[in-house]
Design an enzyme around this catalytic site. Sequence first.
Site, PDB file in Angstrom:
ATOM      1  N   PHE A 122       0.837  -1.193   0.000  1.00 15.68           N
ATOM      2  CA  PHE A 122       0.000   0.000   0.000  1.00 15.68           C
ATOM      3  C   PHE A 122       0.875   1.246   0.000  1.00 15.68           C
ATOM      4  O   PHE A 122       2.040   1.198   0.397  1.00 15.68           O
ATOM      5  CB  PHE A 122      -0.945  -0.007   1.212  1.00 15.68           C
ATOM      6  N   GLN A 236      -8.254  14.523   2.692  1.00 17.58           N
ATOM      7  CA  GLN A 236      -7.484  13.685   1.772  1.00 17.58           C
ATOM      8  C   GLN A 236      -8.192  13.530   0.426  1.00 17.58           C
ATOM      9  O   GLN A 236      -9.386  13.262   0.374  1.00 17.58           O
ATOM     10  CB  GLN A 236      -7.285  12.302   2.388  1.00 17.58           C
ATOM     11  N   HIS A 238      -8.190  11.142  -2.711  1.00 20.87           N
ATOM     12  CA  HIS A 238      -7.700   9.845  -3.186  1.00 20.87           C
ATOM     13  C   HIS A 238      -7.312  10.003  -4.647  1.00 20.87           C
ATOM     14  O   HIS A 238      -8.110  10.499  -5.447  1.00 20.87           O
ATOM     15  CB  HIS A 238      -8.781   8.788  -3.017  1.00 20.87           C
ATOM     16  N   LEU A 248     -14.652   5.014  -5.903  1.00 20.60           N
ATOM     17  CA  LEU A 248     -13.279   4.665  -5.548  1.00 20.60           C
ATOM     18  C   LEU A 248     -12.738   3.502  -6.382  1.00 20.60           C
ATOM     19  O   LEU A 248     -13.367   2.460  -6.494  1.00 20.60           O
ATOM     20  CB  LEU A 248     -13.230   4.281  -4.059  1.00 20.60           C
ATOM     21  N   GLU A 251      -6.596   1.828  -4.008  1.00 17.95           N
ATOM     22  CA  GLU A 251      -5.139   1.929  -4.054  1.00 17.95           C
ATOM     23  C   GLU A 251      -4.510   0.539  -4.189  1.00 17.95           C
ATOM     24  O   GLU A 251      -3.394   0.389  -4.666  1.00 17.95           O
ATOM     25  CB  GLU A 251      -4.671   2.588  -2.753  1.00 17.95           C
ATOM     26  N   ARG A 282      -0.817   9.245  -0.672  1.00 21.41           N
ATOM     27  CA  ARG A 282      -1.893   9.765  -1.513  1.00 21.41           C
ATOM     28  C   ARG A 282      -1.750  11.249  -1.827  1.00 21.41           C
ATOM     29  O   ARG A 282      -2.077  11.685  -2.937  1.00 21.41           O
ATOM     30  CB  ARG A 282      -3.238   9.501  -0.837  1.00 21.41           C
ATOM     31  N   HIS A 352     -11.833  12.094  -0.205  1.00 20.18           N
ATOM     32  CA  HIS A 352     -11.913  10.697   0.195  1.00 20.18           C
ATOM     33  C   HIS A 352     -12.009  10.497   1.704  1.00 20.18           C
ATOM     34  O   HIS A 352     -12.728   9.629   2.184  1.00 20.18           O
ATOM     35  CB  HIS A 352     -10.678   9.967  -0.330  1.00 20.18           C
ATOM     36  N   ARG A 394      -3.360  10.726   5.688  1.00 21.95           N
ATOM     37  CA  ARG A 394      -3.492   9.338   6.131  1.00 21.95           C
ATOM     38  C   ARG A 394      -2.868   8.390   5.119  1.00 21.95           C
ATOM     39  O   ARG A 394      -2.961   8.609   3.915  1.00 21.95           O
ATOM     40  CB  ARG A 394      -4.979   8.989   6.287  1.00 21.95           C
TER      41      ARG A 394
END
Lengths: 581, 331
Positions: A122, A236, A238, A248, A251, A282, A352, A394
Amino acid sequence: MTEVLDFDIVVLGSGIAGMSAAIHASKSQNEKVRIAVISKLHAMRSHSIAAEGGISGVLYPGQNDDSYDLHAFDTIKGSDYLADQDAVSILVKNAPKEIRFFEHLGVPWIREENEEIQFRAFGGMSVKRTAFAADKTGFFMLRALYDYLTGIENIKIFHEYYITHLLLSEKRFAGLFGINLATGERVLFKAKACIIATGGYARVFGFTTTSYSSTGDGIAMAYRAGVPLKDMEFIQFHPTALVPSGILITEASRGEGAYLKNVDGERFMKDYAPAKMELAPRDIVSRAIITEINKGKGLIQEGSGMKYVNLDLRHLGKDKINFKLPMIREITIKNLGLDPIEEPIPVRPAAHFTMGGIHTDINGSVMSADSSIPIAGLWAAGECGCVSIHGSNRLGSNSLSQCAVWGRITGIEAARHASQHKGQHPVSPNKLVGNAEKDLDRLIAMDGDESPYSIRERMQNAMEEHMYVFRTAKGMRQALKEILELKRLSKRIGIEDKGKIFNTNMRDAFEISNLLELSEVSIRSAINRKESRGAHAVLEYKERDDREWLKHTIATYSKKGPKLSYIPVKITNWKPKPREY
Amino acid sequence: MKTSLALAPMYAAMMGVPVLMVLYLLALLFVPAAAHYVFVPLIIIGLLAFGISGMVEVYVKGHAKSPALSMFNHPKKEKGMNISELPGNPAELIVTRLNAGAKEADRQIYALHISRFTSVLDMLCAVKEKGDQTLSFRYSCRMGICGSCAMVINGKPALACETNAMKNLRNGAINVQPMQAHPILKDLVCDLDEFFAKHLSVTPRLYRRDKKGQYEAQEEYPQKQSQIQEFLPYSYCIMCGLCMDACPVVNVNPDFIGPQPLSQAYRYYKDSRDQLNVKRLNEIDTLEGLWGCEYAGACSKVCPKGVDPASAIQLMKKDTMKSNITNEKKG
């Protein structure tokens, strides 16, 4: 007439944090405490269900050169050093237990040959440490929680109750007031303890990955009740949301090896994060995509006119896509008639996750405004609370672990509090209900010319134009001006639906007023932070400024708008360093 | 709701005429003379019926209660570009609505513009936002995973967010109705309490004898990926209620527990970590349980997530019979 319901603990919200809190509150007191779980949706439909990629946690320390410390360091570096490091330590030490707990509830984590739980890569994580159930991780976790919770005695679920007011009395929790949507009847929930777990407010943007229901209700009602909010400027984006809907695209697709490509077919991330490429955090990937688009290296979608870049999964092959990313394939086929096995996916950054939220201590206790004392009987868990472990940005897959870890902590704490306060409620909320009732009466009677929906549309346009991936001082001031104008207009809205049964018009109007309130706090916090850090990238400020701004923003309600103050960041082992990937 | 009955002759005629033509061709092979006399008039009658019922359709439209609205549904704006000015395709949304207190439903027609990206949920949201704020429907994730927006679209149970509007236009319109197998609260919103109660009646959770150990979760239960694959296809249920709506048995016999709960019983029955095993089958070895299913298969056809309750039920019937035979032998 307001119906009065009496419990030991009320949990507001039914996502992963809320349901975890209810379960652990109950189990820690041998199923003896009476708990209400209140959801504005059917409880099993909360936005946690849309989480895709996975949950972080060092399940087998030592293996794969991984350790709690490394997970903590990655998280802190990802946060651009704004995370409270003592809180991050709690996250990384407790996350593995949560992954095992969910396994015991039935979640089908994908396994290795030797039956150990498998991990995927990730963004911003040094090693693979994200457990996953295909690309429907949140779905499996939430459904398992719902099914487990409904087997526990003394937990009652209130589906489709919309809470409008948090009632506090002298720094104590007193009750929750709202409407039963199915009947339109008003309800007061009395309890000794309350856990707010209502999620984030990314719906201040129109182009967002989040559900329509992510309207930050719990944060807004806490703010109006005088509870301070923290770090609200950090939202955030995304990097890979499907164009044009904003759905979405996990990721995990990049974790499994997908490429980001510009109009020339170049993997442009080499210019922005040569070491991590597509797996940079991100904020960095989102800025890279917008920079490419601004340079004219994006593509334009026929029909929507939206600009995007390509997310290319083709080289992963059919089998890997079908086994590990089946929902992504289903989504692109159903929405665009596009099969990622054969074609790249059009993506661009979308709102996001909201890093900021209700100001809590490391146990999730909600803090009071003018002191460092917590409000008695009140906790916040999940995205609505700011512990803070994400700081200004995050890392992907840290949110599910956050929800599970602080769901458990707050549940156990609230249950202990409730069992220590036997007998009568210390505070009678009945007197406090009067004002809440009047608020609702006023709202339902509103007959003005303004449509709440056009106010929402204008708010979302302003946020998208000025509070997106790149911000400017002038733009943010313009956004604030627009929001203040909309707040003025919102006093003249008309509610067309005057009925009682399932009146979503009134609910929407309330949600929109919550979003307006939170967008103002977010913009004012952003204007005041004169640096660029994590997701808050201001063109006028090129750098992070640790000397002036290594601190959390605290915003407190006043009639004239939020009052801002600052508190220090807790640094334990990791001194701020330049952030390179 | 009643007004949709007016469409019945049209659909009957639409279906009937092609059938008649096929029969006519077949008859030509065997009894050419009689074929002309019997089928040609029938086909003419069929075509006439189609035309007349089409007029009924127009008549119903003209008498729908609310005035038609005009609105644009546009995706989010790119900076500096107003997408609402892009040409959209006109389309109608015909909604069957039930207002609180009213005995009969009525149909309202909303005129909008749609693009190739518009879902039926987008149309409903556009109506709510720019036309008629009183319309009620459920929705949340708009990506087919929360299960909120189940309804009947063009006569078929489906999720509104997953149904593309352009591809599903019928005579320039999309027809939406509430699900029929659940009580209706308002407009497209159904009361799902009984449905959830049925789901909970099959012990839909991993059962372990050591409850404390399950809660404390010290280490993972052993399970191979191949064992996961056994129940995985049945674990995708989003509790939308569409399979219950499609099931002909649920529609006539409300006591039948229905395809959703039964599929979830199977999901846990096939999980190697579960310790309730065959007891799960005993719980549903009843006329209202497994044996209520008449294997119409509609549940599996409408499931938006590819769950196959029909197969789950048949497999459990088989295992139930096996275990009953074993028990008899033992007895």
